[in-house]
Design a protein around this motif. Structure first.
Motif, PDB file in Angstrom:
ATOM      1  N   ARG A 136       0.849  -1.191   0.000  1.00 25.61           N
ATOM      2  CA  ARG A 136       0.000   0.000   0.000  1.00 25.61           C
ATOM      3  C   ARG A 136       0.884   1.239   0.000  1.00 25.61           C
ATOM      4  N   LYS A 137       0.298   2.355  -0.431  1.00 27.94           N
ATOM      5  CA  LYS A 137       0.994   3.635  -0.349  1.00 27.94           C
ATOM      6  C   LYS A 137       0.945   4.120   1.101  1.00 27.94           C
ATOM      7  N   LEU A 138       1.792   5.048   1.418  1.00 26.76           N
ATOM      8  CA  LEU A 138       1.832   5.595   2.772  1.00 26.76           C
ATOM      9  C   LEU A 138       1.093   6.927   2.826  1.00 26.76           C
ATOM     10  N   TYR A 139       0.311   7.086   3.869  1.00 25.72           N
ATOM     11  CA  TYR A 139      -0.465   8.314   4.065  1.00 25.72           C
ATOM     12  C   TYR A 139      -0.230   8.851   5.464  1.00 25.72           C
ATOM     13  N   GLY A 140      -0.387  10.160   5.598  1.00 26.25           N
ATOM     14  CA  GLY A 140      -0.265  10.836   6.884  1.00 26.25           C
ATOM     15  C   GLY A 140      -1.636  11.082   7.487  1.00 26.25           C
ATOM     16  N   PRO A 141      -1.770  12.161   8.247  1.00 31.27           N
ATOM     17  CA  PRO A 141      -3.033  12.469   8.924  1.00 31.27           C
ATOM     18  C   PRO A 141      -4.196  12.684   7.957  1.00 31.27           C
ATOM     19  N   SER A 142      -5.380  12.376   8.429  1.00 30.77           N
ATOM     20  CA  SER A 142      -6.613  12.584   7.671  1.00 30.77           C
ATOM     21  C   SER A 142      -7.208  13.926   8.089  1.00 30.77           C
ATOM     22  N   LEU A 143      -7.384  14.836   7.134  1.00 27.45           N
ATOM     23  CA  LEU A 143      -7.891  16.169   7.464  1.00 27.45           C
ATOM     24  C   LEU A 143      -9.308  16.159   8.031  1.00 27.45           C
ATOM     25  N   PRO A 144     -10.237  15.315   7.530  1.00 24.21           N
ATOM     26  CA  PRO A 144     -11.559  15.301   8.162  1.00 24.21           C
ATOM     27  C   PRO A 144     -11.502  14.966   9.657  1.00 24.21           C
ATOM     28  N   LYS A 145     -10.615  14.076  10.044  1.00 19.71           N
ATOM     29  CA  LYS A 145     -10.465  13.752  11.468  1.00 19.71           C
ATOM     30  C   LYS A 145      -9.787  14.890  12.222  1.00 19.71           C
ATOM     31  N   GLU A 146      -8.790  15.501  11.591  1.00 14.17           N
ATOM     32  CA  GLU A 146      -8.033  16.568  12.242  1.00 14.17           C
ATOM     33  C   GLU A 146      -8.879  17.816  12.483  1.00 14.17           C
ATOM     34  N   LEU A 147      -9.932  18.015  11.677  1.00 12.93           N
ATOM     35  CA  LEU A 147     -10.804  19.186  11.857  1.00 12.93           C
ATOM     36  C   LEU A 147     -11.527  19.178  13.198  1.00 12.93           C
ATOM     37  N   THR A 148     -11.702  18.008  13.778  1.00 16.52           N
ATOM     38  CA  THR A 148     -12.516  17.886  14.988  1.00 16.52           C
ATOM     39  C   THR A 148     -11.703  17.653  16.258  1.00 16.52           C
ATOM     40  N   GLN A 149     -10.376  17.846  16.192  1.00 14.60           N
ATOM     41  CA  GLN A 149      -9.591  17.579  17.388  1.00 14.60           C
ATOM     42  C   GLN A 149      -8.386  18.510  17.491  1.00 14.60           C
ATOM     43  N   GLY A 150      -7.820  18.544  18.659  1.00 13.04           N
ATOM     44  CA  GLY A 150      -6.588  19.286  18.885  1.00 13.04           C
ATOM     45  C   GLY A 150      -6.763  20.792  18.887  1.00 13.04           C
ATOM     46  N   GLU A 151      -5.724  21.456  18.467  1.00 13.07           N
ATOM     47  CA  GLU A 151      -5.668  22.911  18.461  1.00 13.07           C
ATOM     48  C   GLU A 151      -6.637  23.520  17.450  1.00 13.07           C
ATOM     49  N   VAL A 152      -7.005  22.761  16.430  1.00 12.31           N
ATOM     50  CA  VAL A 152      -7.884  23.260  15.369  1.00 12.31           C
ATOM     51  C   VAL A 152      -9.242  23.677  15.933  1.00 12.31           C
TER      52      VAL A 152
END
Length: 177
Positions: A136-152
């Motif tokens: 498989r190819k390598l992927y980093g963070p998912s933006l839809p998930k990142e929108l709902t957590q952390g500093e964002v």
């Protein structure tokens, strides 16, 4: 959650209802654009991508610019798409034993990962099992998930409270004068 309430009881008979809803839509779009920019900058910082364009290219476009507010639909949406950012968007290197990517500001080693010779960053892959195939190819963070957590989330609420009400008020005052 930010909620604006405008009682339009007296405006319906005078024909100002459409003028007011257009003014609110303009203010919501102006303030929403400022909030969206701050959210995208926070996403860039949180995820650790190299280029800001990596974030903006994964934000949903409604066809008329961004997810815009209209007089009949007074909402402004910030939507991210995709399953994950490609690994080439991050500081990444092949250590010889595994692929090391700096996602979320921290070094991450991908298990069973390797680089295909001559393909550079595009050739970074990982085996899904202990066997040779499948890969498989390598992927980093998912933006839809990142929108709902952390500093964002904190950035969203802080900028929405400071950018949207003044913009809506400015356009309402303009429409009434």
């Amino acid at each position: 959650m930010l909620v604006f309430r405008v009682k339009a009881e007296g405006f319906k008979s005078s024909g100002l209802e459409k003028v007011i809803s257009k003014a609110i839509a303009r203010g919501l779009n102006e303030g929403g654009d400022k909030v969206r920019t701050q959210v995208q900058r926070a996403l860039k910082t949180d995820t650790g991508v190299i280029k800001y364009a990596s974030i903006t290219s994964h934000m949903k476009d409604s066809g008329r610019g961004w997810a815009r507010a209209a007089p009949d639909r007074l909402t402004y949406q910030i939507v991210a798409t995709g399953k994950g950012l490609p690994i080439k968007d991050f500081p990444v290197k092949n250590t010889g034993k595994a692929i090391d990517a700096k996602t979320w500001g921290v070094d991450h080693l991908f298990k069973r990962s390797f680089g295909i010779v001559g393909r550079g960053v595009e050739g970074f892959r990982a085996r899904t099992t202990s066997k040779r195939f499948p890969m498989r190819k390598l992927y980093g963070p998912s933006l839809p998930k990142e929108l709902t957590q952390g500093e964002v989330v904190k950035v969203f609420y802080a900028s929405a409270q400071t950018a949207v009400p003044p913009a809506v008020l400015k356009h309402l005052l303009k429409a009434m004068s």
